[in-house]
Structures are given as structure tokens and as C-alpha cells.
Design an enzyme around this catalytic site. Structure first.
Site, mmCIF file in Angstrom:
data_model
loop_
_atom_site.group_PDB
_atom_site.id
_atom_site.type_symbol
_atom_site.label_atom_id
_atom_site.label_comp_id
_atom_site.label_asym_id
_atom_site.label_seq_id
_atom_site.Cartn_x
_atom_site.Cartn_y
_atom_site.Cartn_z
ATOM 1 N N ARG A 121 0.816 -1.230 0.000
ATOM 2 C CA ARG A 121 0.000 0.000 0.000
ATOM 3 C C ARG A 121 0.840 1.267 0.000
ATOM 4 N NH1 ARG A 121 -2.731 -3.209 3.585
ATOM 5 N NH2 ARG A 121 -4.598 -4.124 2.669
ATOM 6 N N ARG A 241 -3.490 22.304 -14.482
ATOM 7 C CA ARG A 241 -2.465 21.354 -14.919
ATOM 8 C C ARG A 241 -2.588 21.048 -16.411
ATOM 9 N NH1 ARG A 241 -0.001 16.419 -11.261
ATOM 10 N NH2 ARG A 241 1.437 15.654 -12.815
ATOM 11 N N HIS A 248 -0.050 18.816 -27.095
ATOM 12 C CA HIS A 248 -0.207 17.374 -26.891
ATOM 13 C C HIS A 248 -1.460 16.781 -27.534
ATOM 14 C CE1 HIS A 248 3.194 17.839 -24.287
ATOM 15 N NE2 HIS A 248 3.149 16.598 -23.853
#
Ligand SMILES: NC(=O)c1ccc[n+]([C@@H]2O[C@H](COP(=O)([O-])OP(=O)(O)OC[C@H]3O[C@@H](n4cnc5c(N)ncnc54)[C@H](O)[C@@H]3O)[C@@H](O)[C@H]2O)c1
Ligand SMILES: [Zn+2]
Length: 358
Positions: A121, A241, A248
């Protein structure tokens, strides 16, 4: 050495940029107070050059490092390789306080980061990026993950490293085409965020192409600062962001429609950035002079700026764009520039307009 802070509350960390950092890996990890056992995950190319130095440095600082080497290339970013890594970590009894060092380009960083995020984890990890793309982009911001047959990066986690060491010396062995491909991301930061950086790049491109260390240090540190700033404001990509995706939308479609390996990522986004600049000129009034400067800088860096498409591949490219996450109501969402240094995201563009610029 330059130090860039990545401010993310209790997940904050620093990026160190400079020469001679790999031999200091052990000492740097010792300061982080991590467990004794650790694993260096690398690929077959990078391992040949740098695994010895990494292991030696870690051992000299009292760690017990184990090496995992995966085959070089994008194909290693898959679940089967993740599972092999888990098995080796378990065999070497890596426990909660142990840590992983990702030594390599974006493939190793994404893979090792995902292994670190999920094994027990989550165990700590340190990035030692060795491609220009990884130093300015993939090692910053905490996106980790692997590909599925259905598409790239479909499984992953946001997971931040404890430290990033960008050793400029590792870039010396990087093949020229890979290096130049990374420059496309560097130029992108100037366009989306920093007109001063863009001008600096125009001035210092010859030095950058020679991999001049002081120039690289300043440029890489500035790119990391910009990415850290953007990620600090929007860690999980709910808004700002997205500006990192300038070039792209078309770039990804070129990569996806042209067949594996024809274009490197940076080459495809260089073409995508010129197309986005032309769209920006049409839709946001980006000055013609700025479009010309963007095209010229990418060209001088040695990157492609256009792609010749016959009807069939053109159709494929547009189909690839429509499959992308950025489509809404038939229109494709773009990051577009108002001027060099300032962009807007979520700009909807009709397919006919895109046809005009490719
Ligand atoms: N996590 C993110 O935010 C993020 C951002 C951008 C890209 N990525 C991912 O990054 C990956 C691409 O990364 P990349 O361009 O670094 O590719 P890569 O890791 O495949 O490295 C490119 C090639 O260079 C070799 N290499 C690496 N460093 C070297 C060195 N110093 N000397 C000699 N050879 C060296 C590698 O073995 C490989 O053959 C993609 O999978 C992409 O999805 C992730
Ligand atoms: Zn990119």
C-alpha cells in the site's frame, strides 16, 4: 547545484539539479531516514551505464540495495512487469520502511513509481531521472502508472517521491535523438508560462545542444520550477495542470496514428505545438511573429515541425484525436496561446479549423 521545492503540504519534496549527484545518492537517501533495504529499478540501457554507481553509493552509506533491471522501452510499462517487480521485492523481503530508487527515463519512473505506490500500500521512492524528458517532466508531479492494451497510462496513481536527483552527468550518454526530443518539452515551458525562458532558449540553444552543464542546470531547474508551480496549484489535474498539455492534443494523435516508434514523443509534440500555435493565431490572436519564433526554435533544436499526410493517415489522425479524453460535443479541447508565455486551456476547436493547420 540548484534546488527546486515542490510544495505539496506533507508530501512536499525537493528536486536537486546538478552534476555529480548520482555518486551522492546514498548520502542523500541517508538524510531521508528511510529503511536499510532498498531496490534500484532500472532498465537494460541505463543499468549498463549507471547501476554500478547507484549500488556502490547506496552500499557505501550502509544500505542493502538490490537491483531489478527491466527491458528498455515502453513495453516495460505494463502490469506483467509490475507483478515481476512485486515478486522480487517480496523475495528480497522489502518491508514498509524500505524504499525504491527509480533510475532511468520516464518509463522506469512511471513503472517504479507505480510499484512504490502500490507495494504494501505504498513505500517511499526516490527518482533519479536520466533522460531530459524525465528530468524536466515525468519525474515532477507524481503521476505514475502503466499502459493497458486499450491505451497508454490507463492504470496508475498520483504518488509523490521523497526526493528527485537530476544528475546532469547522466545526460552525457543519452542518444542525440532522445535528448532533442526532450527539448520539445523544455520549449513548451517557455510558451505556456515564461516568455523570459523562451528568449533565453533562443539565445542559448547552441550551448543547450552541446549539453553545456551550467546552461542545462539553469534551464532544467527553471522547467522543474514551472511544473512544480503548476502541479502545486492543481495536483490532480482538475484545471490548470491542463496547460502542460500544450501541443499534446495533436501530438498524441500523431503518436497514436503513425504506428509505434515512428515519432518519439517530443517529435510528435513539436509538430503539435506548431499546429497549436497556428490555431492560436486564428482563434486567440497570437501574433504572427510569435508563431514564427516557436516554429524557428523547434526547427533549430532539430525537431520536426510538420507532417505530410495523405487522406488515409489524415483520417486516422482525426479518429485518434476524437478518441482522446479532451473531446466534448464533437469539438476538441485545446490549450492555446495568447502570446508566448501565456496560454488558456479548455479552448474548443471545430474539426474543420484543425484541418486547416495540419
Ligand atoms: N509521469 C509523467 O508525468 C510523465 C510525463 C511525461 C512522460 N511520461 C512517460 O515517460 C515515458 C517516456 O520517457 P522517456 O522519454 O524518458 O523514455 P524512456 O524511459 O524509454 O527512455 C528513452 C530511451 O533512452 C534510454 N536511456 C535513458 N536514459 C539514458 C541515459 N542517460 N543514457 C543512455 N540511454 C538512456 C532508455 O533506456 C530508453 O531506451 C513514457 O512512457 C511517458 O508516458 C510520464
Ligand atoms: Zn509530453
Amino acid at each position: 547545484m540548484r534546488i527546486v521545492q515542490v510544495p505539496l503540504g506533507n508530501r512536499s519534496y525537493v528536486i536537486k539539479v546538478g552534476g555529480g549527484l548520482l555518486p551522492r545518492l546514498g548520502a542523500e537517501c541517508a538524510q531521508l531516514k528511510l529503511g536499510q533495504r532498498c531496490t534500484v529499478i532500472t532498465d537494460s540501457n541505463v543499468g549498463r551505464h549507471f547501476a554500478g554507481a547507484a549500488l556502490k553509493s547506496l552500499a557505501a552509506s550502509g544500505f542493502e540495495p538490490v537491483l531489478i533491471t527491466v527491458p528498455a522501452g515502453e513495453k516495460s510499462k505494463r502490469i506483467a512487469v509490475v507483478e515481476k517487480c512485486y515478486d522480487q521485492l517480496a523475495a528480497h523481503r522489502l518491508e514498509r520502511k524500505s524504499f525504491i530508487v527509480a533510475l532511468g527515463g520516464g518509463v522506469v519512473g512511471d513503472l517504479a513509481g507505480f510499484v512504490a505506490a502500490t507495494y504494501l500500500r505504498g513505500i517511499p521512492f526516490v527518482q533519479v531521472p536520466t533522460t531530459l524528458l524525465a528530468q524536466v517532466d515525468s519525474s515532477v508531479g507524481g503521476k505514475t502508472g502503466v499502459n493497458l492494451k486499450a491505451g497508454k497510462n490507463l492504470v496508475g496513481a498520483f504518488y509523490q517521491p521523497q526526493l528527485v536527483l537530476c544528475d546532469l552527468d547522466t545526460l552525457k550518454t543519452l542518444p542525440k535523438r532522445e535528448y532533442v526530443s526532450g527539448l520539445a518539452e523544455v520549449i513548451k515551458y517557455g510558451i505556456i508560462f515564461d516568455a523570459v525562458l523562451f528568449t533565453q532558449l533562443e539565445r542559448s540553444l547552441p550551448k543547450l545542444l552541446q549539453r553545456n552543464a551550467p546552461t542545462l542546470r539553469a534551464v532544467i531547474a527553471r522547467c522543474c520550477e514551472i511544473k512544480a508551480d503548476v502541479v502545486g496549484q492543481d495536483e490532480t489535474e482538475s484545471g490548470l495542470r491542463a496547460i502542460l498539455n500544450f501541443g499534446h492534443t495533436i501530438g498524441h494523435a500523431i503518436e497514436n496514428s503513425s504506428g509505434y516508434g515512428k515519432f518519439l514523443h517530443g517529435e510528435a509534440i513539436a509538430i503539435g505545438q506548431v499546429a497549436a500555435a497556428k490555431l492560436s493565431q486564428k482563434l486567440l490572436g497570437l501574433p504572427t511573429g510569435d508563431v514564427a519564433r516557436i516554429e524557428k526554435l523547434l526547427l533549430q533544436a532539430g525537431l520536426p515541425v510538420k507532417v505530410k499526410l495523405n487522406p488515409a493517415p489524415r483520417k486516422k489522425l482525426f479518429a485518434a484525436m476524437k478518441l482522446d479524453k479532451k473531446v466534448s460535443g464533437g469539438e476538441v479541447k485545446f490549450v492555446l496561446a495568447e502570446k508566448i508565455g501565456r496560454v488558456k486551456f479548455d479552448c474548443r476547436v471545430a474539426p474543420e479549423t484543425i484541418h486547416e493547420v495540419i
